[in-house]
Design an enzyme around this catalytic site. Structure first.
Site, PDB file in Angstrom:
ATOM      1  N   GLU A 173      -1.879  -8.907   4.050  1.00 29.36           N
ATOM      2  CA  GLU A 173      -1.796  -9.105   5.502  1.00 29.36           C
ATOM      3  C   GLU A 173      -3.167  -8.985   6.179  1.00 29.36           C
ATOM      4  O   GLU A 173      -3.293  -9.301   7.362  1.00 29.36           O
ATOM      5  CB  GLU A 173      -0.803  -8.104   6.116  1.00 29.36           C
ATOM      6  CG  GLU A 173      -1.318  -6.698   6.287  1.00 29.36           C
ATOM      7  CD  GLU A 173      -1.318  -5.804   5.053  1.00 29.36           C
ATOM      8  OE1 GLU A 173      -1.417  -4.578   5.228  1.00 29.36           O
ATOM      9  OE2 GLU A 173      -1.231  -6.305   3.905  1.00 29.36           O
TER      10      GLU A 173
ATOM     11  N   HIS B 117      -3.763  -5.613   0.094  1.00 28.51           N
ATOM     12  CA  HIS B 117      -3.304  -5.942   1.447  1.00 28.51           C
ATOM     13  C   HIS B 117      -3.335  -7.448   1.708  1.00 28.51           C
ATOM     14  O   HIS B 117      -4.336  -7.968   2.199  1.00 28.51           O
ATOM     15  CB  HIS B 117      -4.190  -5.227   2.484  1.00 28.51           C
ATOM     16  CG  HIS B 117      -3.943  -3.766   2.561  1.00 28.51           C
ATOM     17  ND1 HIS B 117      -2.968  -3.221   3.361  1.00 28.51           N
ATOM     18  CD2 HIS B 117      -4.523  -2.734   1.911  1.00 28.51           C
ATOM     19  CE1 HIS B 117      -2.967  -1.908   3.211  1.00 28.51           C
ATOM     20  NE2 HIS B 117      -3.898  -1.589   2.335  1.00 28.51           N
TER      21      HIS B 117
ATOM     22  N   CYS C 280       0.841  -1.204   0.000  1.00 26.91           N
ATOM     23  CA  CYS C 280       0.000   0.000   0.000  1.00 26.91           C
ATOM     24  C   CYS C 280       0.878   1.257   0.000  1.00 26.91           C
ATOM     25  O   CYS C 280       1.413   1.616  -1.037  1.00 26.91           O
ATOM     26  CB  CYS C 280      -1.005  -0.041   1.147  1.00 26.91           C
ATOM     27  SG  CYS C 280      -2.351   1.153   0.943  1.00 26.91           S
TER      28      CYS C 280
END
Length: 170
Positions: A121, A119, A29
């Protein structure tokens, strides 16, 4: 990434040094946008506005034998939440993934620096929390928050790319 504060400028210089020394780097990001700037690309607000929720990402043929992206399916869901993006890739970058909203969802510079806008994660709970946190802003922009929440799904392929990166640098 467009604020250009003193710490951001120092960080951008540091990232450029990592690239020069071929030190493995995965920018997610903000890190994706910072990597692009450090390598000579541009980042800024996306002309079509923010991208929020679980979105389909398409791996490009340019992945070839890329050690981090080659194991991903041609299309996979991933969690997104960003208003800024990579507007132009660095001159030497290889674009690895895109979608309807963002033509530069992932790229590689050299042999060991990757930037990804999505993302990997995030899990479903985290994605939903981000949507809820932004709900007033999203609704005022005409975005259907209930629809975003309903479309949040598990993203094992996107998350698995973190393992591919870890395996590559070991």
């Amino acid at each position: 990434v467009t604020e250009r504060t003193s710490w951001q400028i120092r960080l951008e210089t540091w990232v450029a040094g990592l690239i020069e020394r071929s030190i493995p780097l995965l920018g997610i990001c903000y890190g994706h946008q910072l990597l692009a700037r450090a390598a000579g690309g541009t980042a800024g607000f996306h002309p079509s506005g923010p991208e929020v929720g679980t979105k389909q990402i398409n791996r490009l043929e340019t992945c070839g034998l890329d050690p981090v992206f080659t194991s991903l399916p041609l299309s996979f869901p991933a969690h997104t939440t960003h208003a800024q993006t990579v507007l132009t890739l660095p001159p030497q970058a290889v674009c690895l993934a895109e979608n309807y909203h963002d033509p530069h969802h992932a790229f590689r510079v050299g042999t060991c620096a990757w930037g990804i806008q999505f993302h990997p994660e995030f899990n479903e709970s985290i994605m939903k929390a981000y949507i809820i946190k932004q709900s007033l802003k999203l609704e005022s922009a005409g975005i259907n928050v209930s629809g975003l929440l309903e479309n949040v799904v598990s993203t094992p392929d996107a998350s698995g790319m973190l393992r591919s990166f870890a395996d590559y640098i070991e």
